[in-house]
Design an enzyme around this catalytic site. Structure first.
Site, PDB file in Angstrom:
ATOM      1  N   LYS A  28       9.221  -2.166 -12.036  1.00 46.06           N
ATOM      2  CA  LYS A  28       8.471  -1.911 -13.264  1.00 46.06           C
ATOM      3  C   LYS A  28       8.679  -3.046 -14.257  1.00 46.06           C
ATOM      4  O   LYS A  28       7.710  -3.603 -14.789  1.00 46.06           O
ATOM      5  CB  LYS A  28       8.939  -0.577 -13.863  1.00 46.06           C
ATOM      6  CG  LYS A  28       7.970   0.050 -14.817  1.00 46.06           C
ATOM      7  CD  LYS A  28       8.516   1.372 -15.356  1.00 46.06           C
ATOM      8  CE  LYS A  28       8.387   2.493 -14.346  1.00 46.06           C
ATOM      9  NZ  LYS A  28       9.175   3.691 -14.738  1.00 46.06           N
ATOM     10  N   ARG A  98      12.731   3.668 -19.930  1.00 41.98           N
ATOM     11  CA  ARG A  98      12.111   3.893 -18.616  1.00 41.98           C
ATOM     12  C   ARG A  98      12.984   3.315 -17.517  1.00 41.98           C
ATOM     13  O   ARG A  98      13.468   2.204 -17.621  1.00 41.98           O
ATOM     14  CB  ARG A  98      10.740   3.217 -18.552  1.00 41.98           C
ATOM     15  CG  ARG A  98       9.910   3.388 -19.788  1.00 41.98           C
ATOM     16  CD  ARG A  98       8.649   2.544 -19.742  1.00 41.98           C
ATOM     17  NE  ARG A  98       7.729   2.976 -18.708  1.00 41.98           N
ATOM     18  CZ  ARG A  98       6.615   2.339 -18.409  1.00 41.98           C
ATOM     19  NH1 ARG A  98       6.305   1.196 -19.038  1.00 41.98           N
ATOM     20  NH2 ARG A  98       5.812   2.792 -17.463  1.00 41.98           N
ATOM     21  N   GLY A 107       8.647   9.500  -9.831  1.00 45.01           N
ATOM     22  CA  GLY A 107       9.201  10.745 -10.343  1.00 45.01           C
ATOM     23  C   GLY A 107      10.684  10.936 -10.110  1.00 45.01           C
ATOM     24  O   GLY A 107      11.246  11.946 -10.495  1.00 45.01           O
ATOM     25  N   MET A 109      13.297   8.933 -11.114  1.00 44.72           N
ATOM     26  CA  MET A 109      14.144   8.578 -12.239  1.00 44.72           C
ATOM     27  C   MET A 109      13.408   8.998 -13.511  1.00 44.72           C
ATOM     28  O   MET A 109      12.208   8.954 -13.568  1.00 44.72           O
ATOM     29  CB  MET A 109      14.380   7.072 -12.255  1.00 44.72           C
ATOM     30  CG  MET A 109      14.754   6.509 -10.891  1.00 44.72           C
ATOM     31  SD  MET A 109      16.390   6.977 -10.355  1.00 44.72           S
ATOM     32  CE  MET A 109      17.330   5.972 -11.451  1.00 44.72           C
ATOM     33  N   ARG A 358       1.753  -1.713 -10.305  1.00 45.63           N
ATOM     34  CA  ARG A 358       2.568  -1.861  -9.102  1.00 45.63           C
ATOM     35  C   ARG A 358       1.649  -1.771  -7.890  1.00 45.63           C
ATOM     36  O   ARG A 358       0.516  -1.312  -8.004  1.00 45.63           O
ATOM     37  CB  ARG A 358       3.645  -0.785  -9.034  1.00 45.63           C
ATOM     38  CG  ARG A 358       3.049   0.605  -8.942  1.00 45.63           C
ATOM     39  CD  ARG A 358       4.129   1.677  -8.951  1.00 45.63           C
ATOM     40  NE  ARG A 358       3.525   2.981  -9.122  1.00 45.63           N
ATOM     41  CZ  ARG A 358       4.150   4.042  -9.605  1.00 45.63           C
ATOM     42  NH1 ARG A 358       5.389   3.951  -9.991  1.00 45.63           N
ATOM     43  NH2 ARG A 358       3.542   5.199  -9.710  1.00 45.63           N
ATOM     44  N   HIS A 474       2.133  14.576  -9.023  1.00 45.09           N
ATOM     45  CA  HIS A 474       3.334  14.308  -8.218  1.00 45.09           C
ATOM     46  C   HIS A 474       3.094  14.626  -6.750  1.00 45.09           C
ATOM     47  O   HIS A 474       3.374  13.835  -5.859  1.00 45.09           O
ATOM     48  CB  HIS A 474       4.500  15.146  -8.760  1.00 45.09           C
ATOM     49  CG  HIS A 474       5.764  14.982  -7.984  1.00 45.09           C
ATOM     50  ND1 HIS A 474       6.110  15.819  -6.960  1.00 45.09           N
ATOM     51  CD2 HIS A 474       6.733  14.034  -8.045  1.00 45.09           C
ATOM     52  CE1 HIS A 474       7.247  15.422  -6.430  1.00 45.09           C
ATOM     53  NE2 HIS A 474       7.649  14.336  -7.078  1.00 45.09           N
ATOM     54  N   SER A 784      13.747  -4.443  33.815  1.00 46.59           N
ATOM     55  CA  SER A 784      13.324  -3.630  32.687  1.00 46.59           C
ATOM     56  C   SER A 784      14.576  -2.994  32.099  1.00 46.59           C
ATOM     57  O   SER A 784      15.320  -2.309  32.803  1.00 46.59           O
ATOM     58  CB  SER A 784      12.335  -2.560  33.144  1.00 46.59           C
ATOM     59  OG  SER A 784      11.992  -1.760  32.035  1.00 46.59           O
ATOM     60  N   CYS A 851      12.134  -0.389  28.449  1.00 48.32           N
ATOM     61  CA  CYS A 851      11.406   0.868  28.586  1.00 48.32           C
ATOM     62  C   CYS A 851      12.141   2.054  27.983  1.00 48.32           C
ATOM     63  O   CYS A 851      11.795   3.185  28.231  1.00 48.32           O
ATOM     64  CB  CYS A 851      11.068   1.129  30.049  1.00 48.32           C
ATOM     65  SG  CYS A 851      12.521   1.328  31.081  1.00 48.32           S
ATOM     66  N   TYR A 871       7.589  -7.874  27.480  1.00 45.74           N
ATOM     67  CA  TYR A 871       6.880  -6.700  26.983  1.00 45.74           C
ATOM     68  C   TYR A 871       7.844  -5.610  26.539  1.00 45.74           C
ATOM     69  O   TYR A 871       9.015  -5.605  26.896  1.00 45.74           O
ATOM     70  CB  TYR A 871       5.928  -6.151  28.051  1.00 45.74           C
ATOM     71  CG  TYR A 871       6.621  -5.539  29.244  1.00 45.74           C
ATOM     72  CD1 TYR A 871       7.004  -4.190  29.238  1.00 45.74           C
ATOM     73  CD2 TYR A 871       6.905  -6.295  30.380  1.00 45.74           C
ATOM     74  CE1 TYR A 871       7.646  -3.629  30.315  1.00 45.74           C
ATOM     75  CE2 TYR A 871       7.544  -5.739  31.463  1.00 45.74           C
ATOM     76  CZ  TYR A 871       7.924  -4.407  31.435  1.00 45.74           C
ATOM     77  OH  TYR A 871       8.567  -3.854  32.494  1.00 45.74           O
TER      78      TYR A 871
HETATM   79  P1  ADP Z   1       7.484   6.735 -13.766  1.00 47.53           P
HETATM   80  O1  ADP Z   1       8.357   5.757 -13.101  1.00 47.53           O
HETATM   81  O2  ADP Z   1       7.835   8.144 -13.443  1.00 47.53           O
HETATM   82  O3  ADP Z   1       6.048   6.422 -13.616  1.00 47.53           O
HETATM   83  P2  ADP Z   1       7.294   5.695 -16.454  1.00 47.53           P
HETATM   84  O4  ADP Z   1       8.426   4.900 -16.963  1.00 47.53           O
HETATM   85  O5  ADP Z   1       6.136   4.924 -15.982  1.00 47.53           O
HETATM   86  O6  ADP Z   1       7.831   6.663 -15.316  1.00 47.53           O
HETATM   87  O7  ADP Z   1       6.906   6.667 -17.612  1.00 47.53           O
HETATM   88  C1  ADP Z   1       6.362   7.937 -17.506  1.00 47.53           C
HETATM   89  C2  ADP Z   1       5.134   8.056 -18.394  1.00 47.53           C
HETATM   90  O8  ADP Z   1       5.399   7.705 -19.741  1.00 47.53           O
HETATM   91  C3  ADP Z   1       4.029   7.155 -17.942  1.00 47.53           C
HETATM   92  O9  ADP Z   1       2.832   7.858 -17.952  1.00 47.53           O
HETATM   93  C4  ADP Z   1       4.003   6.061 -18.930  1.00 47.53           C
HETATM   94  O10 ADP Z   1       2.729   5.552 -19.094  1.00 47.53           O
HETATM   95  C5  ADP Z   1       4.508   6.734 -20.209  1.00 47.53           C
HETATM   96  N1  ADP Z   1       5.200   5.762 -21.053  1.00 47.53           N
HETATM   97  C6  ADP Z   1       6.322   5.108 -20.765  1.00 47.53           C
HETATM   98  N2  ADP Z   1       6.655   4.240 -21.740  1.00 47.53           N
HETATM   99  C7  ADP Z   1       5.708   4.365 -22.689  1.00 47.53           C
HETATM  100  C8  ADP Z   1       5.482   3.719 -23.944  1.00 47.53           C
HETATM  101  N3  ADP Z   1       6.291   2.769 -24.402  1.00 47.53           N
HETATM  102  N4  ADP Z   1       4.421   4.102 -24.655  1.00 47.53           N
HETATM  103  C9  ADP Z   1       3.591   5.061 -24.184  1.00 47.53           C
HETATM  104  N5  ADP Z   1       3.739   5.692 -23.023  1.00 47.53           N
HETATM  105  C10 ADP Z   1       4.785   5.356 -22.273  1.00 47.53           C
HETATM  106 MG    MG Z   2       4.966   5.099 -14.271  1.00 44.61          MG
HETATM  107 MG    MG Z   3       9.005   9.643 -14.593  1.00 43.92          MG
END
Ligand code: ADP
Ligand code: MG
Ligand code: MG
Length: 921
Positions: A28, A98, A107, A109, A358, A474, A784, A851, A871
């Protein structure tokens, strides 16, 4: 030593990091930096590196020296960039914390939004936005999220409700409203106080008011969340090392919930289910990040590329300018990354912000289509395309789908979240799914929505059905990642956890009832619907053709019947690498004849029994030779663990019947059976040892093979039999068996007046054979490697008895992988390498294959490529997987100077390099 940089800033069009720093900044963080550098609007922030996480765990959860200062400095820069101050009562900066590991763990972390709010700064936020309701909405979300994620206030059992949710529901009930949106600023303000009181009551300590405490609490929670059970589970399932750690991103908040000119959404640059090249996404107006993913409100599509439900608006309709800007960013990102992207965006009062990009998780079908399309679009080369699909993922395309012609009783329709078919019994919790699956049952997990805690249950389920949530919920994202059928957002069903049932109109489906699902159509049917075989044409065919052009290893199959041989050929097998003749002996009436052969009193008795078996074996071989139409067929002579063929000594009825048929006394039979009992059948009279004791068995098998070969040859078809002698440890064993085969071949061919090209070779499956491969090669026309037995005998471990033991070995890091699944390179692999080298030292150009089960394991295929095998042979359904794995191995180990250039280049130009590499073998 230079001071380590622990904190990387991004903002104002410039970032300290970049996309290639994933190991340090997490996926990220690295991509946010890259987007910033590309001039894409990203809220300013900074990334704390994964090295801090590693340090944290190595130093009893303490931070490295200097981190606090570096964070403070970076925060200053963010404040400057966003013209606001963290903790300022008048003009407060809010941030999110984040997580972000090297590879995305959807989902797994937790992210905390709106950090920096307290009873003082809230006033600033109200003044700044002139929107009291919005401010308190942000505040109550913050206290809720922080209380849950950082402070751990959450339901303690699966059946218990979320305590914050309960307070919220009570409030709505009291006010006589149903929607969150109907709550007033005053309601929300009360909620904040009630949430804080809940935290105080549960934990005996107050909610932190100091923004700095909040920030560090958030950072600590992310690092700690690296080791929560569901994150550990995810890592285990996906093979992510413990030691990688996660980075933490601290980023200025932007708000999608500031009114109707604000929105938040998730999009893919192409359709992640089908791979179609159109801009695909979902959004919600006046909502904050998590709302779309959590599946609480059903989101709207961003455009009309696909049919939109009547009356529903799209982002393109509602905010055309912003949509255009977003579409522009989509193109920019695809062009830059040359890969399908999964993006998150937020619109705050008419301004677009990008929050994440990503590589998009996609189904196997989408992966193949995207790879093929991107070559056609001249974005990537064929070689690169071949690396874009993981061999294991291909598995999804090789399995049956629901039979379109079967009668179906459709009970509901939802979103086609992840394709494929699922047929199973309904369960309503992840735990039950695990319990039932353990008992060998096929289950479909039905939930209102799934959460990261359900990950293990999802992993064992045939399919997942949710009543809420969109295509990016999710359930949908995780199911696609697992290659599992998922139908999401089926709003026409209602799930009742308490009664363990769901209803779809009048239909009631209880726990344990069978249902079927079509993940491509998003449909749910009552009962068990039949399945049909997959098609291997179109983009899949093109893709596999490219893989075939690149690979050096040939791919054969292990098949014992004409049917399996046919399936394998359709999957692209280039011959049979292992035809096990003893498997044929179990069919129908045959077993009786086989028993008579083994238990015969003398040669005459044995010959009588063998004469019964001969025509049956011949028929089998005729079928296989026809099915393989001229491709080589390696037939292994009998390799029985004897006890598998013998009747149970206590089964008097069976023994009496057999005795009668053989014309001997039951008492004799019993004596004979006990005399043949072995303490250790795995190391007993197996393989060529039986043929050495009773040469007439080998003789009969050779006769069946050559008579079948002559018959098929007379039909005008090419036949290429390769007779393989199993479990040879000494060259003299092979010498004797080979003489028998050649004698019979000469005789049969002479009699029938047909000449057939054939070979006699051996399996290398005992350490002694590998060690003396040079001597053995003098008698063997091919090798083989039987890596199943070679692994058993090298480790001295019986595969059938050590499953649980080996699992604990892997869990305790004694072994990196189960050696029966993926070849043990330092041990067994060394014997293989030695066998190849020694074998070819006395017989240059010796044809060598493998094999064992390993022939279909991508890592082992890579190994086979490296040691120069000709092979691999694997089960029919793994043939395409092995073909792709072989191509990827060839690309990976291509000499450096011939490696594909980074930029797009037509694949044709590189063809000569490939040929040369192939010839060197
Ligand atoms: P995940 O890895 O579970 O996708 P994220 O870090 O992307 O977690 O965050 C979860 C949600 O919070 C995402 O929808 C993201 O867009 C939103 N989010 C995270 N940081 C910000 C921010 N600085 N401003 C607005 N929304 C945020
Ligand atoms: Mg995200
Ligand atoms: Mg999350």
């Amino acid at each position: 030593m230079a001071k380590k940089k622990y904190v990387y800033f991004f903002g104002d069009g410039k970032a300290d990091g970049s996309a290639d720093m994933k190991n340090l900044l997490g996926g990220k963080g690295a991509n946010i930096a890259e987007m910033t550098n590309l001039g894409i609007p990203v809220p300013a922030g900074f990334t704390i590196t994964t090295e801090v996480c590693t340090y944290f765990y190595e130093h009893s959860q303490k931070y490295p020296l200097g981190l606090k200062k570096a964070v403070a400095q970076a925060l200053k820069k963010v404040e400057k960039s966003m013209s606001a101050k963290f903790g300022d009562p008048k003009n407060p900066l809010l941030v999110s914390v984040r997580s972000g590991a090297r590879v995305s763990m959807p989902g797994m972390m937790d992210t905390v939004l709106n950090i920096g709010l307290n009873d003082t700064t809230i006033q600033g936020l109200i003044a700044k936005t002139g929107n009291e309701r919005f401010a308190y909405d942000a505040y109550r979300r913050f206290v809720n999220m922080y209380g849950d994620v950082v402070m751990g206030v959450r339901p303690e059992t699966e059946k218990e409700h979320d305590p914050f949710e309960e307070i919220l529901e009570a409030k709505k009930k009291k006010r006589g409203i149903t929607l969150d949106l109907e709550l007033t600023a005053e309601d929300l303000k009360e909620l904040v106080a009630e949430f804080k009181a809940l935290i105080k009551k549960r934990l005996g300590k107050p909610f932190p008011e100091d923004p700095m405490d909040q920030l560090w609490g958030g950072i600590g929670a992310v690092f700690e969340s690296w080791n929560i059970p569901r994150a550990i589970s995810y890592r285990q399932i996906h093979g992510i090392p413990e030691g990688w750690g996660t980075a933490v991103n601290v980023q200025a908040m932007v708000f999608g919930n500031m009114g109707d000119d604000s929105a938040t959404g998730v999009a893919f640059t192409r359709d992640p289910a089908t791979g179609e090249n159109y801009f695909y996404g979902e959004y919600l107006t006046n909502a904050q990040g998590e709302d779309v993913v959590a599946g609480i409100r059903t989101p709207q599509p961003i455009n009309r590329a696909k049919k939109v439900p009547k009356g529903m608006m799209t982002l393109e309709d509602e905010m055309p300018k912003l949509y255009k800007q977003l579409a522009g960013i989509r193109n920019k990102l695809e062009k830059h990354y040359r890969e399908m992207q999964d993006i998150e965006f937020t619109i705050q009062q008419g301004k677009l912000w990008m929050l994440q990009t990503r590589t998009g998780k996609r189904t196997a079908a989408a992966a193949v289509k995207t790879a093929v399309d991107m070559v056609k679009e001249r974005r990537i080369s064929k070689e690169e395309a071949v690396t874009r699909v993981s061999p294991d993922q291909l598995d999804q395309l090789l399995h049956p789908t629901l039979d379109p012609k079967a009668a179906k009783d459709k009970i509901a329709k939802g979103l086609p979240a992840s394709p494929g078919a699922a047929v199973g019994q309904v369960v309503f919790s992840a735990e039950e799914a695990e319990e039932w699956a353990e008992k060998g049952k096929k289950v479909i997990l039905v939930r209102v929505e799934t959460s990261p805690d359900d990950i293990r249950g999802m992993n064992v389920a045939e399919g997942i059905l949710t009543s809420r949530g969109g295509m990016t919920s999710h359930a949908a994202v995780v199911a696609r990642g697992m290659g599992k059928c998922c139908v999401a957002g089926v709003s026409d069903i209602s799930v009742d956890y308490k009664k363990s049932r769901f209803t779809a109109g009048k239909v009631v489906i209880k726990e344990g009832d069978w249902i079927s699902m079509d993940g491509t159509k998003g449909e749910v049917y009552k009962g068990e619907v039949a399945k049909v075989e997959p098609k291997l044409t179109g983009d899949f065919g093109t893709f596999m053709k490219w893989a075939d052009e690149i690979r050096v290893l040939k791919v054969r199959t292990n098949a014992d019947t004409p049917h399996d041989s046919g399936v394998a050929r359709a999957f692209g097998a280039q011959g049979i690498g292992l035809c096990r003749t003893e498997h044929m002996f179990f069919e129908g009436e045959r077993i009786s004849a086989v028993r008579q052969m083994i238990l015969a009193e003398d040669l005459a008795g044995r010959k009588k029994a063998l004469n019964k078996i001969l025509p049956m074996q011949r028929e089998d071989f005729v079928g296989i030779f026809r099915a393989m139409a001229g491709l080589p067929v390696t037939i292994r002579t009998l390799d029985p663990p004897l006890h598998e063929f013998l009747p149970d000594i206590k089964d008097t009825k069976e023994i009496n019947a057999l005795a009668k048929e053989m014309g001997v006394k039951p008492a004799y039979l019993k004596k004979k059976i006990s005399s043949l009992a072995e303490f250790n059948p795995m190391l007993g009279t197996r393989g060529c040892r039986l043929g050495i004791s009773f040469p007439e068995i080998t003789e009969m098998q050779a006769r069946a093979i050559f008579e079948a070969a002559c018959q098929v040859a007379r039909e005008g078809k090419r036949v290429l039999p390769e007779i393989m002698i199993p479990l040879v440890s000494h060259v003299n064993e092979l010498k004797l068996q080979r003489a028998i085969v050649e004698q019979v071949a000469k005789e049969v061919m002479g009699k029938q007046g047909v000449k057939i090209k054939y070979m006699v070779g051996t399996m290398i499956e005992l350490p002694r054979a590998a060690l003396t491969a040079d001597e053995i090669a003098a008698e063997a026309q091919f090798f083989s490697f039987g890596t199943n037995d070679l692994t058993q005998t090298t480790f001295g471990m019986s595969r059938d008895d050590t499953g649980a033991l080996l699992a604990s070995y892997v869990a305790n890091d004694i072994l990196p992988k189960d050696p029966f699944v993926s070849i043990d390179e330092p041990g067994v692999g060394k014997l293989v390498a030695m066998g190849v080298q020694k074998g070819r030292s006395t017989r240059p150009g010796l044809k060598v294959g493998i094999c064992g089960e390993h022939g279909g394991d991508p890592d082992s295929v890579d190994f086979c490529h490296r040691v120069g095998l000709d092979y691999v042979s694997c089960s029919p359904y793994r043939v395409p997987i092995a073909r792709l794995a072989a191509a990827q191995a060839a690309l990976k180990h291509r000499p450096a100077k011939k490696a594909a250039p980074k930029k797009t280049a037509p694949a044709k130009k590189k063809a000569p390099a490939k040929k040369k590499a192939a010839k060197k073998k």
